[in-house]
Design an enzyme around this catalytic site. Structure first.
Site, PDB file in Angstrom:
ATOM      1  N   GLY A 191       0.817  -1.214   0.000  1.00 44.91           N
ATOM      2  CA  GLY A 191       0.000   0.000   0.000  1.00 44.91           C
ATOM      3  C   GLY A 191       0.841   1.250   0.000  1.00 44.91           C
ATOM      4  CB  CYS A 192       4.401   1.883   0.211  1.00 43.12           C
ATOM      5  SG  CYS A 192       5.160   3.207   1.103  1.00 43.12           S
TER       6      CYS A 192
END
Lengths: 111, 102, 136
Positions: A109-110
């Protein structure tokens, strides 16, 4: 494959500097990675790194920055659980850089 | 010598377990592996069909694949044997032929 | 919707480990949380096996990613719908599943269950209310 040398041991890293094998990690790996990134490691850095390693141990994922911030606030207090404080410790991003030092993969999710 | 049949797909999603059960002879061995291990569970909609197979075939399930998916010995139908990797290898060696239902 | 928040529903229909669908979907879900959308998850058909309790990969040597579902609450993903009929067809009950919870910020961080048991018909209604449905 790139490597970094820590205490005479060759440790494999990917093109972004993350450990290839998570099991290769030992504390001096974090110290060496920090030296490469010109970050001086203090107790405050270690608090976050140890927290990330515990989080990974429990959930098998590296948390996104937002989740890290919230969880640090809960565990270590509001004055540490905010992005300003975390970015001061890890200028390249508490998610990306702290996870790298902690020997974890790049956070899911980065973006 | 009897045939060893392996099935690796969930019976709730594919028809391969059903095909295997209908095309395997009495006395043959059926080993459930990977996603097919859930066919060994008690109380499912295929349990009755499995019970019929257990009656005249040697039905086994790979224990490690069962544990991986959160199930234990107590969750599976009576009469189904649990085997480990070494047991799997022995079974392949002991049977004249292996048919993989994919 | 005018505020730019859309209702995203991820529908999980496949068993874990045998194929990579479950793991890939979980990663997409965790990434989607970064965009502050209204995210919900469905577990139906063989998808219910994804959140089985006591998954133990020691003997198979596979990566046990089931604990990551326990982090969904941290990502503010707390609407998990499990289809009742799918559990029944597989001889399972809610007790067979992991205890997935979240802490309610608006209720003094009280721990609340994330899993909602719904019927097939209720699920059809829920899907009908979404802006985006992503199945795997």
């Amino acid at each position: 494959m790139a490597t970094i040398t820590v205490e005479g041991k060759e440790v494999e890293v990917d093109e972004e500097g993350y450990l290839v094998n998570l099991s290769d990690w030992f504390p001096e790996v974090a110290t060496e990675m920090a030296k490469i990134d010109e970050v001086e490691m203090g107790d405050d850095h270690w608090d976050i790194i140890n927290f990330l390693r515990e989080y990974y141990e429990e959930y098998q994922i590296a948390p996104a920055v937002r989740v890290l911030t919230k969880a640090v606030a809960k565990k270590l207090g509001k004055e540490k659980g905010n992005s300003k404080y975390l970015y001061e410790l890890f200028p390249y991003g508490p998610g990306k850089q702290a996870c790298k030092f902690a020997g974890l993969p790049k956070p899911t999710g980065c973006v | 010598m009897a045939m060893l049949h392996t099935v690796n797909k969930s019976p709730f999603e594919r028809n391969s377990l059903n095909s295997c059960l209908s095309k395997s002879k009495e006395g043959s061995t059926i080993l459930l592996i990977e996603d097919a291990v859930v066919g060994a569970l008690k109380g499912t909609k295929v349990a009755e069909q499995m019970a019929a197979a257990i009656a005249n075939k040697n039905v086994c399930v790979l224990g490690s694949d069962l544990n991986t998916r959160g199930f234990a010995e107590t969750d599976i139908l009576d009469g189904i044997k649990i085997v480990d990797y070494a047991g799997f290898v022995d079974m392949v060696a002991e049977h004249s032929n292996v048919q993989s239902w994919l | 919707m005018s505020d730019g928040i859309k209702k995203f529903m991820f529908v999980n229909t496949k068993a874990p480990y045998g194929t990579v669908y479950a793991l890939e979907s979980l990663e997409v879900v965790l990434i989607s949380a970064a965009f502050d959308q209204d995210v919900s998850l469905v577990f139906c058909d063989d998808g219910v096996f994804q959140i089985m309790d006591k998954q133990n990969t020691e003997a198979s040597g596979m990566k046990n990613f089931s604990n990551a579902y326990k982090a969904l609450g941290d990502y503010d993903i707390n609407k998990l719908y499990v289809e009742k009929e799918s559990l029944e067809e597989r001889g399972l009950t809610l007790d067979s599943l992991m205890d997935l919870t979240y802490e309610d910020e608006d209720d003094d961080w009280a721990e609340k269950p994330s899993i909602n048991l719904v019927s097939r018909a209720e699920l059809a209604d829920l899907m009908d209310q979404q802006d985006v449905v992503i199945s795997s």
